[in-house]
Design a protein around this motif. Structure first.
Motif, PDB file in Angstrom:
ATOM      1  N   VAL A  14       0.845  -1.191   0.093  1.00 12.26           N
ATOM      2  CA  VAL A  14       0.010   0.053  -0.092  1.00 12.26           C
ATOM      3  C   VAL A  14       0.941   1.135  -0.095  1.00 12.26           C
ATOM      4  O   VAL A  14       0.785   2.279  -0.805  1.00 12.26           O
ATOM      5  N   SER A  15       1.955   1.436   0.833  1.00 11.55           N
ATOM      6  CA  SER A  15       2.691   2.509   1.065  1.00 11.55           C
ATOM      7  C   SER A  15       3.539   2.651  -0.414  1.00 11.55           C
ATOM      8  O   SER A  15       3.682   3.745  -0.684  1.00 11.55           O
ATOM      9  N   GLY A  16       3.989   1.474  -0.645  1.00 14.06           N
ATOM     10  CA  GLY A  16       4.622   1.728  -2.260  1.00 14.06           C
ATOM     11  C   GLY A  16       3.664   2.414  -3.328  1.00 14.06           C
ATOM     12  O   GLY A  16       4.394   3.098  -4.014  1.00 14.06           O
ATOM     13  N   ALA A  17       2.595   1.577  -3.454  1.00 14.43           N
ATOM     14  CA  ALA A  17       1.720   2.207  -4.481  1.00 14.43           C
ATOM     15  C   ALA A  17       1.162   3.573  -4.330  1.00 14.43           C
ATOM     16  O   ALA A  17       1.115   4.431  -5.182  1.00 14.43           O
ATOM     17  N   CYS A  18       1.091   3.995  -2.876  1.00 17.89           N
ATOM     18  CA  CYS A  18       0.687   5.445  -2.765  1.00 17.89           C
ATOM     19  C   CYS A  18       1.765   6.349  -3.045  1.00 17.89           C
ATOM     20  O   CYS A  18       1.756   7.550  -3.650  1.00 17.89           O
ATOM     21  N   PHE A  19       2.994   5.934  -2.515  1.00 14.79           N
ATOM     22  CA  PHE A  19       4.361   6.866  -3.096  1.00 14.79           C
ATOM     23  C   PHE A  19       4.388   6.968  -4.458  1.00 14.79           C
ATOM     24  O   PHE A  19       4.568   8.208  -4.811  1.00 14.79           O
ATOM     25  N   ALA A  20       4.024   5.994  -5.056  1.00 11.10           N
ATOM     26  CA  ALA A  20       4.144   6.026  -6.591  1.00 11.10           C
ATOM     27  C   ALA A  20       3.006   6.812  -7.019  1.00 11.10           C
ATOM     28  O   ALA A  20       3.251   7.584  -8.133  1.00 11.10           O
ATOM     29  N   ASP A  21       1.784   6.759  -6.470  1.00 12.32           N
ATOM     30  CA  ASP A  21       0.727   7.563  -6.848  1.00 12.32           C
ATOM     31  C   ASP A  21       1.131   9.044  -6.643  1.00 12.32           C
ATOM     32  O   ASP A  21       0.593  10.117  -7.296  1.00 12.32           O
ATOM     33  N   PHE A  22       2.017   9.440  -5.584  1.00 13.21           N
ATOM     34  CA  PHE A  22       2.569  10.672  -5.306  1.00 13.21           C
ATOM     35  C   PHE A  22       3.322  11.332  -6.475  1.00 13.21           C
ATOM     36  O   PHE A  22       3.673  12.362  -6.424  1.00 13.21           O
ATOM     37  N   GLY A  23       4.011  10.343  -7.212  1.00  7.26           N
ATOM     38  CA  GLY A  23       4.764  10.851  -8.315  1.00  7.26           C
ATOM     39  C   GLY A  23       6.224  10.333  -8.211  1.00  7.26           C
ATOM     40  O   GLY A  23       6.981  10.394  -9.134  1.00  7.26           O
ATOM     41  N   HIS A  24       6.548   9.565  -7.036  1.00  5.76           N
ATOM     42  CA  HIS A  24       7.718   9.000  -6.794  1.00  5.76           C
ATOM     43  C   HIS A  24       7.888   7.834  -7.920  1.00  5.76           C
ATOM     44  O   HIS A  24       6.872   7.187  -8.111  1.00  5.76           O
ATOM     45  N   THR A  25       9.194   7.509  -8.026  1.00  7.46           N
ATOM     46  CA  THR A  25       9.437   5.958  -8.574  1.00  7.46           C
ATOM     47  C   THR A  25       9.796   4.988  -7.535  1.00  7.46           C
ATOM     48  O   THR A  25      10.659   5.168  -6.893  1.00  7.46           O
ATOM     49  N   VAL A  26       8.893   4.029  -7.472  1.00  8.83           N
ATOM     50  CA  VAL A  26       8.981   3.330  -6.417  1.00  8.83           C
ATOM     51  C   VAL A  26       9.240   1.772  -6.941  1.00  8.83           C
ATOM     52  O   VAL A  26       8.815   1.117  -7.975  1.00  8.83           O
ATOM     53  N   ILE A  27      10.290   1.064  -6.452  1.00  8.43           N
ATOM     54  CA  ILE A  27      10.347  -0.329  -6.565  1.00  8.43           C
ATOM     55  C   ILE A  27      10.227  -1.279  -5.092  1.00  8.43           C
ATOM     56  O   ILE A  27      10.662  -0.918  -4.213  1.00  8.43           O
ATOM     57  N   CYS A  28       9.226  -2.158  -5.431  1.00 11.56           N
ATOM     58  CA  CYS A  28       8.784  -2.900  -4.100  1.00 11.56           C
ATOM     59  C   CYS A  28       9.704  -4.231  -4.008  1.00 11.56           C
ATOM     60  O   CYS A  28       9.792  -4.904  -5.230  1.00 11.56           O
ATOM     61  N   VAL A  29      10.279  -4.685  -3.012  1.00 11.93           N
ATOM     62  CA  VAL A  29      10.917  -5.774  -2.988  1.00 11.93           C
ATOM     63  C   VAL A  29      10.214  -6.890  -2.189  1.00 11.93           C
ATOM     64  O   VAL A  29       9.670  -6.511  -0.975  1.00 11.93           O
ATOM     65  N   ASP A  30      10.317  -8.184  -2.408  1.00 20.32           N
ATOM     66  CA  ASP A  30       9.823  -9.202  -1.457  1.00 20.32           C
ATOM     67  C   ASP A  30      10.992 -10.400  -1.655  1.00 20.32           C
ATOM     68  O   ASP A  30      11.001 -10.903  -2.719  1.00 20.32           O
ATOM     69  N   LYS A  31      11.132 -10.900  -0.596  1.00 16.86           N
ATOM     70  CA  LYS A  31      11.904 -12.168  -0.670  1.00 16.86           C
ATOM     71  C   LYS A  31      10.865 -13.478  -0.988  1.00 16.86           C
ATOM     72  O   LYS A  31      11.354 -14.511  -1.419  1.00 16.86           O
ATOM     73  N   ASN A  32       9.806 -13.059  -1.100  1.00 23.37           N
ATOM     74  CA  ASN A  32       8.738 -14.118  -1.501  1.00 23.37           C
ATOM     75  C   ASN A  32       8.410 -14.013  -2.921  1.00 23.37           C
ATOM     76  O   ASN A  32       7.540 -13.220  -3.465  1.00 23.37           O
ATOM     77  N   ALA A  33       9.193 -14.840  -3.708  1.00 25.93           N
ATOM     78  CA  ALA A  33       9.053 -14.984  -5.165  1.00 25.93           C
ATOM     79  C   ALA A  33       7.705 -14.950  -5.951  1.00 25.93           C
ATOM     80  O   ALA A  33       7.204 -14.248  -6.839  1.00 25.93           O
ATOM     81  N   GLU A  34       6.902 -15.808  -5.225  1.00 26.00           N
ATOM     82  CA  GLU A  34       5.563 -16.110  -5.762  1.00 26.00           C
ATOM     83  C   GLU A  34       4.595 -14.783  -5.662  1.00 26.00           C
ATOM     84  O   GLU A  34       3.904 -14.468  -6.529  1.00 26.00           O
ATOM     85  N   LYS A  35       4.698 -14.132  -4.482  1.00 26.04           N
ATOM     86  CA  LYS A  35       4.305 -12.737  -4.383  1.00 26.04           C
ATOM     87  C   LYS A  35       4.631 -11.924  -5.601  1.00 26.04           C
ATOM     88  O   LYS A  35       3.908 -10.970  -6.235  1.00 26.04           O
ATOM     89  N   ILE A  36       5.992 -11.632  -5.796  1.00 25.19           N
ATOM     90  CA  ILE A  36       6.439 -10.841  -6.756  1.00 25.19           C
ATOM     91  C   ILE A  36       6.094 -11.168  -8.236  1.00 25.19           C
ATOM     92  O   ILE A  36       5.643 -10.216  -8.847  1.00 25.19           O
ATOM     93  N   ASP A  37       5.891 -12.555  -8.416  1.00 27.66           N
ATOM     94  CA  ASP A  37       5.434 -13.025  -9.582  1.00 27.66           C
ATOM     95  C   ASP A  37       4.016 -12.386  -9.971  1.00 27.66           C
ATOM     96  O   ASP A  37       3.837 -12.133 -11.013  1.00 27.66           O
ATOM     97  N   ALA A  38       3.228 -12.843  -9.107  1.00 26.10           N
ATOM     98  CA  ALA A  38       1.777 -12.479  -8.936  1.00 26.10           C
ATOM     99  C   ALA A  38       1.770 -10.781  -9.240  1.00 26.10           C
ATOM    100  O   ALA A  38       1.130 -10.477 -10.129  1.00 26.10           O
ATOM    101  N   LEU A  39       2.416 -10.167  -8.583  1.00 24.27           N
ATOM    102  CA  LEU A  39       2.271  -8.536  -8.719  1.00 24.27           C
ATOM    103  C   LEU A  39       2.796  -7.995 -10.135  1.00 24.27           C
ATOM    104  O   LEU A  39       2.314  -7.351 -10.587  1.00 24.27           O
ATOM    105  N   ASN A  40       3.830  -8.960 -10.662  1.00 21.33           N
ATOM    106  CA  ASN A  40       4.306  -8.393 -11.894  1.00 21.33           C
ATOM    107  C   ASN A  40       3.153  -8.926 -13.256  1.00 21.33           C
ATOM    108  O   ASN A  40       3.429  -8.461 -14.063  1.00 21.33           O
TER     109      ASN A  40
END
Ligand code: NAD
Length: 434
Positions: A14-40
């Motif tokens: 949520v924080s990452g998406a909201c900061f991106a919505d404020f206009g920043h460039t955001v990269i979200c990291v997670d060690k859970n690869a399944e989560k990252i695959d889904a988000l991509n």
């Protein structure tokens, strides 16, 4: 600004998406690869209203991306937020900081240029100092500051809470970090959101003090509800009668089965432990923790009493499993005490939840029968119990429930129904504190 968000769970995503919505460039990291695959792929791993549109909108605009690669996310970042879990440490009740410290270590190896590392996770007083020491040790020449920026969003209303918060709390020890945080939250400055700048230790304690205060308020009204039940008073009127006093306020005065969720239980306990460690015990919060834990278990007695003293051999229909509506989060939900408690006493449990079933299946006994809707849950039940106040339970066809249940009994642990309305339909009604 370029932001790296370490941990893409309820808070990080949520924080990452909201900061991106404020206009920043955001990269979200997670060690859970399944989560990252889904988000991509544009899939959102949690249920949070509005999050899919926010995430995918910013993803397509090129401001938000997801990776498991720490270095890729951190190397050019101006600010790196740590938003990993801080669950209760097994055995002693302190916050488990191993995920925070592991993230700090990895950040130290990946950062380049001046970087502000910000703890957004809820962490005990002194954690930012420890994070600084870990990074300094791993990167002695590193140019960085460590800041604290606890998060106050509520699941179910997380985006609005992030974008229109009552306040933002920032703990910093130097002006460079302060300017980076100020730039990150610029849209909120323009909205005149109060930003409380303080030192790091104060900022860390503010988060625990806020959660402990809210948990105390809930526990207080729950105990008033118990007095109401014994004396014939009505807790909802008590809540209104005290809540209209602006010194008290009407929020968080809803009596119920005891607080649960991913924050209050672990944060109250962690505060108690920190306070003990510093020999400044918080006896009020200690009582809150104890009273609340007991209360969740006592709900099983309440249901049993409503069923005439025993649930053995009976079917109980449970409506709502998540700790509150509009989330799929099951962490420390009251249902995790109530459902196994009923089964131990010989009941068969049928259950419905609009979003929580997937997670509930990992946490509740295998014998629970999950139903597709409230009416299937009620069919042939000896009592229907409202555990979570999802909107779809607020206007049930009471005549149909009265007809379909074996014994027409409603136990409303959230006080969402009017007693007369339920009784008019032919169901007997048990609420909380009225
Ligand atoms: P979560 O469990 O949903 O998410 C944490 C994520 O961090 C997980 O996806 C996990 O895989 C990831 N992670 C752990 N270690 C990692 C590492 N080294 N590198 C990369 N990823 C890593 O937790 P949450 O609910 O988002 O809570 C995070 C923090 O925010 C906690 O301290 C919590 O107390 C606090 N908080 C939560 C809420 C809330 O409503 N959930 C509100 C305010 C504050």
């Amino acid at each position: 600004m370029r932001v790296a968000m370490i941990g893409s769970g309820y808070v990080g995503l949520v924080s990452g998406a909201c900061f991106a919505d404020f206009g920043h460039t955001v990269i979200c990291v997670d060690k859970n690869a399944e989560k990252i695959d889904a988000l991509n792929k544009g899939e959102i791993p949690i249920y949070e209203p509005g999050l899919d549109v926010l995430v995918n909108g910013n993803r397509f605009a090129g401001r938000l991306s997801f990776t498991t690669d720490f270095t890729e996310a951190v190397k050019d970042a101006d600010a790196v937020f740590i938003a990993v879990g801080t669950p209760t440490r097994r055995g002693d009740g302190h916050a488990d900081l191993s995920y925070v410290y592991a993230a700090a270590e990895e950040i130290a190896h990946a950062m380049t240029g001046y970087t502000v590392i910000v703890t957004k996770s809820t962490v005990p007083v002194g954690t930012a100092d420890e994070v600084e020491a870990i990074i300094r040790k791993a990167a002695p020449e590193g140019d960085f500051s460590v800041a604290s920026n606890p998060e106050f969003l509520r699941e179910g209303a997380a985006i609005d809470d992030f974008k229109r918060p009552d306040r933002v709390v920032v703990g910093v020890e130097d002006d460079r970090a302060k300017e980076v945080l100020r730039a990150l939250y610029r849209p909120l400055f323009l909205n005149e959101t109060p930003i409380v700048f303080t030192n790091r230790r104060t900022s860390e304690l503010i988060k625990y003090a806020a959660n402990a205060f809210l948990a105390t308020k809930i526990t207080f009204i729950n105990e008033m509800a118990d007095i109401c039940e014994k004396t014939g008073a009505n807790v909802q009127d008590v809540a209104r009668g005290i809540g209209l006093d602006r010194r008290i306020g009407s929020k968080f005065l809803h009596a119920g089965p005891g607080y649960g969720g991913s924050c209050f239980p672990k944060d109250t306990l962690a505060l108690v432990r920190t306070a003990q460690q510093f020999q400044a015990p918080t006896r009020i919060v200690e009582a809150v923790v104890e009273v609340n834990a007991e209360r969740k278990k006592n709900m099983v007695d309440k249901i049993e009493n409503a069923c005439g003293g025993s649930v053995k051999g009976k079917t109980i229909g449970i409506l709502g499993l998540t700790f509150k509506p509009e989330t799929d989060d099951m962490r420390d939900a009251p249902s995790l005490d109530i459902v196994p408690g009923l089964i131990e006493r010989g009941a068969t449990v049928k259950a419905h939840d609009p979003q929580g079933v997937k997670e509930a299946k990992h946490l509740l006994p295998d014998s629970v029968v999950y139903c597709d809707n409230p009416y299937d849950t009620a069919k042939d039940a000896s009592a229907i119990v409202i555990v979570t106040e999802w909107n779809e339970y607020r206007a049930l066809d009471l005549d149909r429930l009265a007809r379909d249940t074996k014994d027409p009994i409603m136990v409303d642990l959230r006080n969402i129904y009017d007693v007369r309305e339920v009784e008019k339909a032919g169901l007997s009604y048990v609420g909380v504190g009225r």
